[in-house]
Design a protein around this motif. Structure first.
Motif, short mmCIF file in Angstrom:
data_model
loop_
_atom_site.label_atom_id
_atom_site.label_comp_id
_atom_site.label_asym_id
_atom_site.label_seq_id
_atom_site.Cartn_x
_atom_site.Cartn_y
_atom_site.Cartn_z
N SER A 30 22.66 47.43 -8.02
CA SER A 30 21.71 48.50 -7.67
C SER A 30 21.99 49.80 -8.43
O SER A 30 21.16 50.69 -8.45
CB SER A 30 21.76 48.77 -6.17
N THR A 31 23.16 49.91 -9.06
CA THR A 31 23.46 51.08 -9.89
C THR A 31 23.50 50.62 -11.34
O THR A 31 24.10 49.58 -11.64
CB THR A 31 24.81 51.73 -9.54
N CYS A 32 22.86 51.38 -12.22
CA CYS A 32 22.71 50.94 -13.60
C CYS A 32 23.09 52.06 -14.56
O CYS A 32 23.22 53.21 -14.17
CB CYS A 32 21.27 50.51 -13.86
N THR A 33 23.25 51.68 -15.82
CA THR A 33 23.41 52.64 -16.89
C THR A 33 22.02 52.98 -17.40
O THR A 33 21.06 52.26 -17.14
CB THR A 33 24.22 52.06 -18.05
N HIS A 34 21.90 54.06 -18.14
CA HIS A 34 20.59 54.42 -18.70
C HIS A 34 20.82 55.45 -19.79
O HIS A 34 21.43 56.49 -19.54
CB HIS A 34 19.72 55.02 -17.59
N THR A 35 20.34 55.17 -20.99
CA THR A 35 20.39 56.16 -22.06
C THR A 35 19.08 56.93 -22.07
O THR A 35 18.10 56.53 -21.43
CB THR A 35 20.56 55.50 -23.44
N ASP A 36 19.06 58.02 -22.80
CA ASP A 36 17.80 58.70 -23.09
C ASP A 36 16.99 57.83 -24.03
O ASP A 36 17.52 56.89 -24.63
CB ASP A 36 18.08 60.04 -23.80
N LEU A 37 15.73 58.17 -24.19
CA LEU A 37 14.90 57.52 -25.20
C LEU A 37 15.44 57.95 -26.56
O LEU A 37 15.53 59.15 -26.84
CB LEU A 37 13.44 57.96 -25.05
N GLN A 38 15.87 56.97 -27.35
CA GLN A 38 16.47 57.30 -28.64
C GLN A 38 16.39 56.10 -29.57
O GLN A 38 16.15 54.97 -29.13
CB GLN A 38 17.94 57.70 -28.46
N SER A 39 16.64 56.35 -30.82
CA SER A 39 16.70 55.27 -31.80
C SER A 39 18.07 54.60 -31.70
O SER A 39 19.09 55.27 -31.63
CB SER A 39 16.49 55.86 -33.19
#
Length: 147
Positions: A30-39
């Motif tokens: 239920s907890t995840c990683t997440h990057t910004d929108l990026q190349s």
């Protein structure tokens, strides 16, 4: 093999709110990683020493909005921490259904770093759990003591 992912430390290319890299190692889907929108977003696990990697498991996010964001991700294993893309590819994720966990065989590839990256596109990278199963040759006694 035995899952040693939590023995290492995680990092990622960018941080989206409080979706930290370490969330992929907390045992909670239920907890995840997440990057910004990026190349070319990436997530990296430093196992602190080189291992023979038998299998990598990835749990995709549960939500229905963005399960396809994992499509095309590469799983890399190697010893180069600065040039992540120079590490060899173990597998490419074609798709993982929302909330599902898929296994990728790495056939004993050697490396200290496990990298998940989405190449050649601008995207968010989200991982809810990552597991790393390694082979300890001739160490069955050690394994029995750890269980």
């Amino acid at each position: 093999g035995m899952n040693i992912a939590t023995w290492g430390t995680a990092n990622q290319s960018t941080l989206y709110y409080t979706w930290y890299a370490q969330n992929a190692l907390d045992g909670l889907s239920s907890t995840c990683t997440h990057t910004d929108l990026q190349s070319d977003p990436w997530w990296k696990l430093d196992l602190l020493k080189t291992y023979s990697v038998n299998r990598v498991t990835i749990t995709n996010r549960c939500s229905d909005c963005c399960a396809n964001r994992i499509n095309g991700a590469e799983i890399r294993i190697g010893n180069n921490s600065s040039d992540l893309y120079s590490n060899p590819v173990c597998a490419v994720v074609s798709t993982i259904p929302a909330g599902a966990t898929y296994n990728y065989s790495c056939r004993g590839m050697e490396g200290r770093y496990i990298i998940v990256n989405i190449p050649l596109t601008s995207e968010y990278l989200t991982l809810c759990e990552v597991g790393v199963c390694v082979i300890f040759p001739g160490n069955s006694e050690l394994l029995n003591n750890l269980v």
